[in-house]
Design an enzyme around this catalytic site. Structure first.
Site, PDB file in Angstrom:
ATOM      1  N   LYS A   9     130.022  55.451 -48.378  1.00 28.93           N
ATOM      2  CA  LYS A   9     128.617  53.964 -48.477  1.00 28.93           C
ATOM      3  C   LYS A   9     128.799  54.159 -46.114  1.00 28.93           C
ATOM      4  O   LYS A   9     130.352  54.106 -45.937  1.00 28.93           O
ATOM      5  CB  LYS A   9     128.372  53.370 -48.657  1.00 28.93           C
ATOM      6  CG  LYS A   9     128.528  53.718 -50.525  1.00 28.93           C
ATOM      7  CD  LYS A   9     128.039  52.873 -50.797  1.00 28.93           C
ATOM      8  CE  LYS A   9     127.842  52.784 -52.767  1.00 28.93           C
ATOM      9  NZ  LYS A   9     127.189  51.546 -53.787  1.00 28.93           N
ATOM     10  N   TYR A  49     119.174  57.609 -56.635  1.00 30.76           N
ATOM     11  CA  TYR A  49     119.623  56.348 -57.527  1.00 30.76           C
ATOM     12  C   TYR A  49     118.402  56.064 -58.531  1.00 30.76           C
ATOM     13  O   TYR A  49     117.862  55.150 -58.875  1.00 30.76           O
ATOM     14  CB  TYR A  49     119.648  55.576 -56.336  1.00 30.76           C
ATOM     15  CG  TYR A  49     121.378  55.124 -56.004  1.00 30.76           C
ATOM     16  CD1 TYR A  49     122.628  54.916 -56.861  1.00 30.76           C
ATOM     17  CD2 TYR A  49     121.628  55.238 -54.469  1.00 30.76           C
ATOM     18  CE1 TYR A  49     123.813  54.516 -56.475  1.00 30.76           C
ATOM     19  CE2 TYR A  49     122.921  55.188 -53.590  1.00 30.76           C
ATOM     20  CZ  TYR A  49     123.787  54.872 -55.228  1.00 30.76           C
ATOM     21  OH  TYR A  49     124.615  54.606 -54.729  1.00 30.76           O
ATOM     22  N   ASN A 112     129.285  47.953 -50.628  1.00 24.95           N
ATOM     23  CA  ASN A 112     130.397  47.981 -51.571  1.00 24.95           C
ATOM     24  C   ASN A 112     131.390  49.170 -50.756  1.00 24.95           C
ATOM     25  O   ASN A 112     131.971  49.462 -52.018  1.00 24.95           O
ATOM     26  CB  ASN A 112     130.455  47.684 -53.219  1.00 24.95           C
ATOM     27  CG  ASN A 112     129.628  48.596 -53.896  1.00 24.95           C
ATOM     28  OD1 ASN A 112     128.881  49.883 -53.228  1.00 24.95           O
ATOM     29  ND2 ASN A 112     128.774  48.650 -54.824  1.00 24.95           N
ATOM     30  N   HIS A 115     130.599  54.843 -54.417  1.00 21.15           N
ATOM     31  CA  HIS A 115     130.491  54.881 -55.044  1.00 21.15           C
ATOM     32  C   HIS A 115     131.082  55.983 -56.346  1.00 21.15           C
ATOM     33  O   HIS A 115     131.615  56.424 -55.274  1.00 21.15           O
ATOM     34  CB  HIS A 115     128.419  55.302 -55.395  1.00 21.15           C
ATOM     35  CG  HIS A 115     128.035  56.061 -56.281  1.00 21.15           C
ATOM     36  ND1 HIS A 115     126.883  55.675 -57.070  1.00 21.15           N
ATOM     37  CD2 HIS A 115     128.593  57.370 -56.943  1.00 21.15           C
ATOM     38  CE1 HIS A 115     127.611  56.877 -58.358  1.00 21.15           C
ATOM     39  NE2 HIS A 115     127.885  58.017 -58.043  1.00 21.15           N
ATOM     40  N   GLU A 126     126.043  64.804 -60.764  1.00 19.43           N
ATOM     41  CA  GLU A 126     126.203  64.447 -58.877  1.00 19.43           C
ATOM     42  C   GLU A 126     127.129  65.249 -57.857  1.00 19.43           C
ATOM     43  O   GLU A 126     126.752  65.611 -56.790  1.00 19.43           O
ATOM     44  CB  GLU A 126     126.690  63.067 -58.977  1.00 19.43           C
ATOM     45  CG  GLU A 126     125.585  61.507 -59.749  1.00 19.43           C
ATOM     46  CD  GLU A 126     126.613  60.742 -59.891  1.00 19.43           C
ATOM     47  OE1 GLU A 126     127.839  60.164 -58.988  1.00 19.43           O
ATOM     48  OE2 GLU A 126     125.878  59.595 -60.108  1.00 19.43           O
TER      49      GLU A 126
HETATM   50  P1  CMP Z   1     126.269  52.530 -56.683  1.00 18.99           P
HETATM   51  O1  CMP Z   1     128.131  52.007 -57.504  1.00 18.99           O
HETATM   52  O2  CMP Z   1     126.791  53.019 -55.489  1.00 18.99           O
HETATM   53  O3  CMP Z   1     125.773  52.188 -58.232  1.00 18.99           O
HETATM   54  C1  CMP Z   1     124.150  51.152 -57.997  1.00 18.99           C
HETATM   55  C2  CMP Z   1     125.104  50.746 -56.847  1.00 18.99           C
HETATM   56  O4  CMP Z   1     123.451  49.130 -56.602  1.00 18.99           O
HETATM   57  C3  CMP Z   1     126.215  50.048 -56.651  1.00 18.99           C
HETATM   58  O5  CMP Z   1     127.347  51.098 -56.599  1.00 18.99           O
HETATM   59  C4  CMP Z   1     125.746  49.009 -55.721  1.00 18.99           C
HETATM   60  O6  CMP Z   1     125.998  49.232 -54.301  1.00 18.99           O
HETATM   61  C5  CMP Z   1     124.392  48.101 -55.844  1.00 18.99           C
HETATM   62  N1  CMP Z   1     123.809  47.213 -56.679  1.00 18.99           N
HETATM   63  C6  CMP Z   1     124.656  47.225 -58.377  1.00 18.99           C
HETATM   64  N2  CMP Z   1     123.991  45.843 -58.419  1.00 18.99           N
HETATM   65  C7  CMP Z   1     123.445  45.399 -57.219  1.00 18.99           C
HETATM   66  C8  CMP Z   1     122.792  43.771 -57.097  1.00 18.99           C
HETATM   67  N3  CMP Z   1     122.687  43.261 -57.952  1.00 18.99           N
HETATM   68  N4  CMP Z   1     121.919  43.415 -55.454  1.00 18.99           N
HETATM   69  C9  CMP Z   1     122.718  45.230 -55.064  1.00 18.99           C
HETATM   70  N5  CMP Z   1     123.102  46.154 -55.100  1.00 18.99           N
HETATM   71  C10 CMP Z   1     123.861  45.753 -56.557  1.00 18.99           C
END
Ligand code: CMP
Length: 141
Positions: A9, A49, A112, A115, A126
């Site tokens: 990311k 998403y 984070n 993904h 995907e």
């Molecule tokens: P990802 O695995 O990319 O899939 C969905 C994404 O939403 C997740 O990683 C996080 O980056 C984001 N996400 C999930 N929960 C939250 C949350 N409570 N607040 C902000 N971002 C979130």
């Protein structure tokens, strides 16, 4: 062996952690089958998403995912989907097990670092979102 999709990311690309993350995954037994750097448009991020479109964090997530370059990649391993989810750790880095990618490189639940697809069905969709068949090093299907 099976395939899954990972995306490094914008936070991890911007902090210069992409190479370390790829090395970490390779050392963990994942083989890179396709990889590129790209920048998602708003429309692409919203589509990618779409399953989260009703969540309160959707707009912020889309904004973050379009804020800089990302590195999608196709990874192969035994049981690639659960293996990669184990290797990257929990969504919130505060909960991610020691030595996982998010434990090592993620800043927050949203920023984070990486993904990973959450099912074989989503992995297929995907992978198709980012890569054409000819980009996947001769893999079929
Ligand atoms: P990802 O695995 O990319 O899939 C969905 C994404 O939403 C997740 O990683 C996080 O980056 C984001 N996400 C999930 N929960 C939250 C949350 N409570 N607040 C902000 N971002 C979130």
């Amino acid at each position: 062996m099976s395939l899954t999709l990972a995306i490094i990311k914008p936070d991890a690309v911007a902090s210069g952690s992409a190479g370390k993350i790829i090395a970490h995954l390779e050392e963990g037994g994942f083989e890179v089958h396709a990889l590129r750097m790209t920048r998602l448009s708003l429309a692409q991020a919203r589509e990618f998403y779409a399953a989260h479109s009703e969540r309160p964090f959707y707009d912020s997530l889309v904004e973050f995912m379009t804020s800089g370059p990302v590195i999608p990649m196709v990874l192969e391993a035994d049981d690639a989907v659960p293996a990669l989810r184990g290797a990257i750790g929990a969504t919130d880095p505060a909960d991610a097990a020691e030595g996982t990618v998010r434990n090592l490189y993620a800043e927050s639940k949203e920023r984070n670092a990486i993904h990973a697809s959450d099912s074989d069905e989503n992995a297929r969709a995907e992978i198709g979102f980012f890569f054409s068949t000819h980009e996947r090093l001769g893999l079929s299907g």
